[in-house]
Design a protein around this motif. Sequence first.
Motif, PDB file in Angstrom:
ATOM      1  N   ASP A 150      -2.419  60.759 -15.853  1.00  0.00           N
ATOM      2  CA  ASP A 150      -1.060  61.013 -16.327  1.00  0.00           C
ATOM      3  C   ASP A 150      -0.011  60.421 -15.392  1.00  0.00           C
ATOM      4  N   ARG A 151      -0.453  59.731 -14.348  1.00  0.00           N
ATOM      5  CA  ARG A 151       0.503  59.125 -13.418  1.00  0.00           C
ATOM      6  C   ARG A 151       0.447  57.614 -13.573  1.00  0.00           C
TER       7      ARG A 151
ATOM      8  N   GLY B 159      -2.592  56.013 -20.778  1.00  0.00           N
ATOM      9  CA  GLY B 159      -2.883  57.205 -19.991  1.00  0.00           C
ATOM     10  C   GLY B 159      -3.999  58.028 -20.596  1.00  0.00           C
ATOM     11  N   GLU B 160      -3.959  58.159 -21.933  1.00  0.00           N
ATOM     12  CA  GLU B 160      -5.015  58.917 -22.616  1.00  0.00           C
ATOM     13  C   GLU B 160      -6.358  58.201 -22.509  1.00  0.00           C
TER      14      GLU B 160
ATOM     15  N   ALA C 232       1.577  56.266 -23.119  1.00  0.00           N
ATOM     16  CA  ALA C 232       0.803  57.414 -23.597  1.00  0.00           C
ATOM     17  C   ALA C 232      -0.616  56.994 -23.972  1.00  0.00           C
TER      18      ALA C 232
END
Length: 279
Positions: free
Chosen positions: A101-102, A95-96, A92
């Motif tokens: 988001d992959r 990704g942030e 998370a």
Amino acid sequence: MDVAVLEIGGSHVTAAVVAPGTWDVTEVDRADLESQAAAEVVVGQLADTARKLPLANGLAIALPGPFDFVTGVAWYRGQGKFDQLYGFNLGAALGEELGIDRLLFMNDAEAFAVGEWTAGEVRGAARCVGVTIGTGIGTAFLADGQVVREGDTVPPGGELYKTSYAGKPLEDSISARAILRRYAGTTGAEAPGVKEIADRARAGDTAAQQVLTACFTDLADALRPWLERFGVTHTVLGGSISGAFDLVASALDFPASATKDTEHSALIGAAAHYLRTCR
């Protein structure tokens, strides 16, 4: 499509682009990693390296356990690396930080084995196993290129290090620290690393050779029952100790060889897994 890949180790992170089909690897960057720093520092260093990659199609990441490869949560404790990430959702946070988001995480030992099945020593083998030996021991049992973690034909989770040998954890018998400890106990002198022990063995040091042979005989004894149960036709060795394969091959009484590409196999395996999973 080309696949962007990070391979995370205890002291470095490698960023590369892998081309499917040819499996050519273009290494974009290899950066130092402060694995014992605070979580936000580790995330920042990983993100800085990942940003050098084309991330439009997402990111494949190979890294060691203990880690929840589905949820992206780290569970490192007492490993000498990433202790500040215990219970932390690396997926998370990364990704942030990257705005994607992959992300797909994969165990590095499994990535190595899949890479060798895809483009290396065990290419296309119906039943094979990859063994990586460094600070610890990693294994992956593959059936037609797919990792098998469950059932009575593989060790718990497919991970040989979870088994015992001679009444002790297996890594007390075969790992970098086990080799160094056995060498010190045999000779009364410490060696700075396994490479130096291998160099001494090649130079005719019989004690060094005996220590390496003994450790890999233990590996063979521990691994052999699982090879028979799973029906393995070939074993490929990787990790830092695979460079000593010429000195220990005689201790392995089953078909085995060392990787010819210690740098890229896990990158290729992570990319292959990503293509299977995310298309």
